[in-house]
Scaffold this motif. Sequence first.
Motif, short mmCIF file in Angstrom:
data_model
loop_
_atom_site.label_atom_id
_atom_site.label_comp_id
_atom_site.label_asym_id
_atom_site.label_seq_id
_atom_site.Cartn_x
_atom_site.Cartn_y
_atom_site.Cartn_z
N UNK A 30 39.30 -30.15 -0.51
CA UNK A 30 40.37 -29.80 -1.44
C UNK A 30 41.52 -29.04 -0.77
N UNK A 31 41.31 -28.57 0.46
CA UNK A 31 42.32 -27.77 1.15
C UNK A 31 43.47 -28.66 1.58
N UNK A 32 44.66 -28.34 1.08
CA UNK A 32 45.89 -29.04 1.47
C UNK A 32 47.07 -28.18 1.03
N UNK A 90 47.69 -17.29 -4.54
CA UNK A 90 47.89 -17.53 -3.10
C UNK A 90 47.93 -19.03 -2.85
N UNK A 91 49.13 -19.55 -2.56
CA UNK A 91 49.33 -20.98 -2.35
C UNK A 91 49.32 -21.30 -0.86
N UNK A 92 48.53 -22.30 -0.49
CA UNK A 92 48.45 -22.71 0.91
C UNK A 92 49.70 -23.50 1.28
N UNK A 93 50.15 -23.27 2.51
CA UNK A 93 51.34 -23.95 3.02
C UNK A 93 50.97 -24.78 4.25
N UNK A 94 51.83 -25.74 4.57
CA UNK A 94 51.65 -26.55 5.77
C UNK A 94 51.47 -25.64 6.98
N UNK A 95 50.45 -25.87 7.78
CA UNK A 95 50.20 -25.09 8.98
C UNK A 95 49.27 -23.90 8.80
N UNK A 117 39.30 -23.99 8.08
CA UNK A 117 39.98 -25.25 7.85
C UNK A 117 41.45 -25.12 8.23
N UNK A 118 41.92 -25.96 9.16
CA UNK A 118 43.36 -25.93 9.49
C UNK A 118 44.17 -26.64 8.42
#
Length: 118
Positions: A30-32, A90-95, A117-118
């Motif tokens: 689900x990580x993206x 907390x929103x994940x961002x590219x990188x 997870x990268x």
Amino acid sequence: MVIIKTKKEIGLIREGGKILAGILDRLVREVEPGTTTGQLEELACSLMAKAGGRPAFKGYGAGQGARPFPTALCTSVNDQVVHTPAFPARRLEEGDIIGIDIGIEYKGYYTDMAATVP
């Protein structure tokens, strides 16, 4: 003191570990970019409940006036210290690189695992 587990106890720990491995695998998928740590938290809690377990970390440390740990997951993003709660916004961002640490109490036994997870 070391307490030796019976074959039945080892079997229950193994069963909980297999359940938790499946949950962690689902979370990793689900990580993206755009996913929030709150979304990962909700999914983890739902999957644990569906499997008959409960989050091992949520509420931990609630004794003697201590502030209990607020989430089921520890979601450390980039340079955040280990064991950061899964903050809803907390929103994940590219990188980004996220460490997901999860524990489950299943039939009286605890299992804990983590993935980066990268």
